[in-house]
Each structure stands twice: as structure tokens, then as C-alpha cells.
Design a protein around this motif. Sequence first.
Motif, PDB file in Angstrom:
ATOM      1  N   SER A 126       0.805  -1.219   0.000  1.00  0.00           N
ATOM      2  CA  SER A 126       0.000   0.000   0.000  1.00  0.00           C
ATOM      3  C   SER A 126       0.839   1.271   0.000  1.00  0.00           C
ATOM      4  O   SER A 126       0.309   2.368  -0.053  1.00  0.00           O
ATOM      5  N   LYS A 140      -4.284  11.636  -2.819  1.00  0.00           N
ATOM      6  CA  LYS A 140      -5.490  10.833  -2.540  1.00  0.00           C
ATOM      7  C   LYS A 140      -5.691   9.712  -3.566  1.00  0.00           C
ATOM      8  O   LYS A 140      -6.299   8.681  -3.276  1.00  0.00           O
ATOM      9  N   ILE A 198      -4.594   6.172  -2.600  1.00  0.00           N
ATOM     10  CA  ILE A 198      -5.560   5.373  -1.830  1.00  0.00           C
ATOM     11  C   ILE A 198      -6.617   4.807  -2.790  1.00  0.00           C
ATOM     12  O   ILE A 198      -7.026   3.652  -2.669  1.00  0.00           O
ATOM     13  N   LYS A 199      -7.012   5.647  -3.746  1.00  0.00           N
ATOM     14  CA  LYS A 199      -8.052   5.215  -4.691  1.00  0.00           C
ATOM     15  C   LYS A 199      -7.563   4.005  -5.498  1.00  0.00           C
ATOM     16  O   LYS A 199      -8.272   3.014  -5.648  1.00  0.00           O
ATOM     17  N   SER A 252      -7.405   0.959  -3.365  1.00  0.00           N
ATOM     18  CA  SER A 252      -8.759   0.482  -3.121  1.00  0.00           C
ATOM     19  C   SER A 252      -9.296  -0.303  -4.332  1.00  0.00           C
ATOM     20  O   SER A 252      -9.925  -1.359  -4.182  1.00  0.00           O
ATOM     21  N   GLU A 292      -1.118   8.086   9.298  1.00  0.00           N
ATOM     22  CA  GLU A 292      -2.330   8.632   8.670  1.00  0.00           C
ATOM     23  C   GLU A 292      -2.641   7.895   7.371  1.00  0.00           C
ATOM     24  O   GLU A 292      -3.787   7.563   7.082  1.00  0.00           O
ATOM     25  N   HIS A 293      -1.587   7.623   6.599  1.00  0.00           N
ATOM     26  CA  HIS A 293      -1.789   6.869   5.365  1.00  0.00           C
ATOM     27  C   HIS A 293      -2.338   5.469   5.669  1.00  0.00           C
ATOM     28  O   HIS A 293      -3.296   5.013   5.045  1.00  0.00           O
ATOM     29  N   ASN A 304      -5.967   5.323   6.492  1.00  0.00           N
ATOM     30  CA  ASN A 304      -6.823   5.376   5.290  1.00  0.00           C
ATOM     31  C   ASN A 304      -6.909   4.004   4.627  1.00  0.00           C
ATOM     32  O   ASN A 304      -7.968   3.572   4.181  1.00  0.00           O
ATOM     33  N   ARG A 359      -6.413   1.192   6.085  1.00  0.00           N
ATOM     34  CA  ARG A 359      -7.176   0.329   6.996  1.00  0.00           C
ATOM     35  C   ARG A 359      -8.677   0.469   6.743  1.00  0.00           C
ATOM     36  O   ARG A 359      -9.416  -0.516   6.711  1.00  0.00           O
ATOM     37  N   ASP A 360      -9.147   1.700   6.536  1.00  0.00           N
ATOM     38  CA  ASP A 360     -10.573   1.911   6.292  1.00  0.00           C
ATOM     39  C   ASP A 360     -11.032   1.160   5.040  1.00  0.00           C
ATOM     40  O   ASP A 360     -12.101   0.567   5.016  1.00  0.00           O
ATOM     41  N   VAL A 361     -10.192   1.193   4.004  1.00  0.00           N
ATOM     42  CA  VAL A 361     -10.521   0.479   2.771  1.00  0.00           C
ATOM     43  C   VAL A 361     -10.731  -1.006   3.064  1.00  0.00           C
ATOM     44  O   VAL A 361     -11.724  -1.618   2.656  1.00  0.00           O
TER      45      VAL A 361
END
Length: 671
Positions: free
Chosen positions: A208, A238, A241-242, A245, A292-293, A296, A298-300
Motif C-alpha cells: 500500500s 489521494k 488510496i483510490k 482500493s 495517517e496513510h 486510510n 485500513r478503512d478500505v
Amino acid sequence: MNHILILPKPKKLELRKGKVDLSQGVSVRLKDERGPRRPMMLLTRGLREMGLRVTVEEGFPITLSVEKEVNNRYGEEGYILDIAKEEARIIGGSEIGVLHGVRTFTLLVRTHGVEMPCMRIEDFPDLSLRGVHIDLKCQMRRSKYLLELLSLLSEYKANAVLLEYEDKFPYRRHSIISAPDALTREEVRLFLEEADAHYIEVIPLLQSLGHVEYILRHEVYAKLREAGSIYQFCPSNKDSIKLFSELAEEIFELHENIKYFHVGGDETHLLGACDICAERVCRIGKGGLYAEHMMNIRDVIKNMGARPMIWGDMLITHPDALRKLSKDFIIVDWDYWSTGELVDRVLIYTVGAFDSSNIDKVPEDLRRVYEPYWKSSVPGKFRGFPYTKFFKDQGFSVVVASSTRSYGDTYIAPNYTRHLPNIMGFSREAKRQSAIGHIVTSWAIRRCPPETTWIGLMCGIAYSWNVHTDEEYFKRAYALCLHGLDNGRLIDLMMALGAKMPTLESRPRYNPARGLWERDICLKEELEQLFRSPEVKHHMNTVQRMRRAAHELLETLSSSRPRWNRRAIEVWRLEAMTMRHKCEFLLTMYKAWRIFRGELSASRASIKSLIEELSRLRKELWMLRSEATRILGPVLTERALLEELWMRYDEEASLLNETIDRLARLLTSKD
Ligand SMILES: [Zn+2]
């Protein structure tokens, strides 16, 4: 005296008076109609494959059942195997427990024969997650080999694989990432089905942050590069992350019911490299940027329904990141250098390696954090595997990760003198710290053939089950269970083949244009460096020693008749022959080099004999190349095989031709 040798070593084994004889057939039955059917079918199939007659009514009775009492005492995976004169009983704490009992029984029949002593085994694992790392970033294996590996691992009670696809996943939306020899969707499905049939949890790994050359080498993703580097995503963009994901989504689509998802995150040494990241680092530090990265990311993963795993090294370098990381992260604490409870040095990624002479150079803030974990009561020594307890103390769940193939290994064989104590020691530490489990990593860029890594893989699985296995027991049981050979010394000889040796490291460097891992130096240049080195004498002694080690292994293998996994033994034979050849190549090339430099007198006779020796080596090289093609061909994809052949044989062939020509010219000039 206990003569029973099986892996993993059962916790309690008591031999009883008398024997049973299965040669007249066995009758496999369930104690209760609703009992464990799958284990029963596996037992029936396993015994039939060994040529036994298996029916429901006739023959020596084997009864399978699940009982609460066993579960209470030994947990879900626990089992009792009671072989008495009248019948054998396999009682599990759950279906999985019964299955483990079935595996033990099958292995006993296979290794010790159909006539076996009566005995009672009471058994359960020390660690609940016992797995190995399958790294597909290079040396791509054929789908068939991967399936066989799953079945082999499960025979020894492994229950997890960490699957690092890299560019070998069949991406659809981002198909540009997938290599020509990536798995097909059908092959992924088959792999997952097979894993499921063997009760193996597949943990996908998708990087990631760092180690994403295989993605960022493509121009379409150029905007995501950290300060222009293809190594790492920019965590402030951003779209990183996209993209993560979207890739994760494709993996989730093929893998159903993912329990754990590993998001990588190791060795991200470019934190704060671009202007935007640098500005953030000023405010929140590198640890803050990293955390912080990762939150994010983790949320995905959480939104897709899995629990994230993350490598531990950057969290050791930036312990402040741990405060911002949620506790549902499982930290995978990798340590490939600690070998036991006491070690000479400690490491902090990107900060350095420290021993008693420079430990005071560790930055004050880190020293304060880690000193209590390093400190031992022995002067000059540190506690091995120090960070597992540290992570546990911070409230995280931990999986430990040792290695069977990593930095410093030759492409001939893993350096087990280093790896085995690392694997055994880390299993013990995992148990002491109540870690969830143990994964043995196996980094494909080190390039020793897959079969040569099995000793370490099996060691990890066996010690995760029973951390109190004696080393000699392991070696003898490995030779017996895997190959049907009653020779514990075989493992020692294999271990000797993996010692450090000049010019045989894979020295990986990523070639973004080809999307392949290549050597970072050509052989010719490497030889030049070796021969010019002030330590060349010492290196040549090593070469002589390795030649003897290869010879000794070859002798032993030539008188061994393996009963199972014959290809793995053939691989070791190939490796021993290749090592012997490489030693003779180095010794002869050194002679030629000294002649060219005028350090050795060159009579016509000596040049002639040198040409003869090099010609013999050239012939031998072609023989080895064709053997390698025959033996490794069924394991590796065509693309991967060509890479291996180039590194192991082809580059040497052109160098041999060149040297023979040069010597021939020298000979002519003497006319
Ligand atoms: Zn950036």
C-alpha cells in the motif's frame, strides 16, 4: 526409547504394549452419524493411496469423533489418537482437531508402515496461525506446483499462506499491471478452492506504500510516484488510496470471505520526500505521515470486511506512529537476524545495526523506548526478537515472521545455518509472547529453487505446532517424513550447501522497462572485483570448502533412495552439481585471470591444460542447463525459467567462450 519420528512432533506420545496390523485392511467409521465426514473421507483417501483396503465394515476399526472434553482440554485443534489392539480412535476437539489426528495417523502409516506399535497421542498446537509466505514477485511458479505445495503444507498442519501476488494477479480494470505469466482467474479460483479443501487460510498481500515498482513503472500511474520514484506511492496524493482500493477490490472479488488482508507497508524509506509530504512531516513527523496513510488504507480493508495486517519495521523506526494506529491492525513482526534468546546486535530499519560497541549511538528517543526490550543480563548481549513483546505491550496483536530465504542467500540454497535457529527461536518467542502465529517468509528475489526452501518452511510449521521440538529430532523426522530417508545427516549436508559463497548471490535490481528482477552486476565485472579483492585468498579457500561440501552431498544423495518427493531430492542434486561446477569455474577462471595479468607463468602446456579444463566446464554447463530445464521446467513458468537459466548458466557460458578464445590467441602468439 521413542522410535516414532513424525512432524510436527506430537506433544505427548506414549508407546503401549502390543502391535496392530493394518495389512488386512481397515474399516473407517464415525462414532456418531453426524460426525466429522470430511476428515473421514480424507483418511479413507489417504489410506487407499498407500494401497490399503478401506471399507466400512471389515478390517481393523478406526473410529472418528468430536468430543467436548477434548475441546475443553486441548482446544478446537486438539486431538487424541489412541491406537489399541482392538481399535484405533481419533477424537478431536472439533472437526479440525479430528483432521489433525487423521494427518498424524496417515503420516504414521506412511513413515512407519502398516504394522505399528500401540500408542496414545495427545496433541494440540502452540500457535493458532501457522503459515508460510508465497512470494510471486519473481521466479513465478506454475499453478500446478502451487496446488501441490498447499497439499504438502497441510499434511504438516499448516493453516495459512500469505500470498504476495505482486504483478501475478489477473487484474481486469488495471490489466496493465499483470505480468505475461500472471495467474489466470481460473487458476486463482483453483488455488483458493484447494486451500479451502485443506483448511488453509489464504491471506492476500497488496503493498500500500513502498515496494510498488511493478505498478508505478507504468506511465499511467506516474502521478502517484513519491518524488518521481517508482518505488513508493505518494501518501499525500489521494489517488494513491483510490488505486489501492481498486486493486484490493479486484482481489476481494476473487477471494471470498477474506479474514486477514496484509497491506505490506515495509521499508518505506521515502517518507517525506516530495514537497507536500515534507511539509506534512514538519508538522506531524514521518511516523504521523505513515500512520495517517495506513489508517486510510485500513478503512478500505475494513469496509471490505477484513482485518488488516502490516509489517512491523516502520513502526519500530517510528514508534510514535503506533499511537495513531488502531488496534485492529495485526502487526507482522519480521526479524530474520535474531537467532536465539541472546544476540550480538539489534537492528532498527533505516537507523542502523547496533552492537555493544555503538549502542550509545542509537538516537535518544528510540533508546528510551527500546532499551527495556533489548536489555539482557549478559554483558555485551541483547535479547533476541525484542520487538514482539514491545508491540504486545502497546496493545497490538502480533504475528511473527522468520525467514527461510532472504538477504545474503545464494541462488543455490538458503543459508540454513542462519535461518533454522531464526525460525526455531522466533517460534519460541511467539509462544512466550502469546502471538497469534508465525509466518515463514520466503523472498523469491533470492532465487534458490523453491524446493530448497522447504526445510525452513516445514521447520516453521513444525515449531509453530510444538516449540519444544529438539533440533536433531526435526532433522531426522524431516528426512523421514518428506523423503522416506532415515538419515538425519542429510539435512546437515544440505545446510552446508547454503553457506556464503562469492558470486552466487542473486543481487536483485528491478528493471522497470522489462518489469523483471535482474542482477545488478554482470558476472564478468563481479569476477574482476573478486579476483582483485585483497581477500581473494580467503575467498578461494571458501570456494575449495564449498566444492568439498557439494561433493559430499552428491555422494550421499547418490546412495539415497527417496520414497517421496523425489523431485525435491533431484533439485538438491542439481544444486550440488551446480555448486561443484561453480567452484571449479571460479578456481579455473582465477588461474586464467592471473595468467592474463602476468602473475602466473604461462607455458604452452599450462595454457593448453587450462583450455582443456575450461572446455570441459563448458560442456558440463550445457549438461547442467539441460538438467535444470528438465527439473525446474515443471515448477516454473517458461518466462521465469528463462530468467533462471540466464542467471545460473547462460551468462557464464559466454564468459567461458570469451576466455577460451583469449587463451587460444595467447597460445598462437607463443608460436
Ligand atoms: Zn508525497
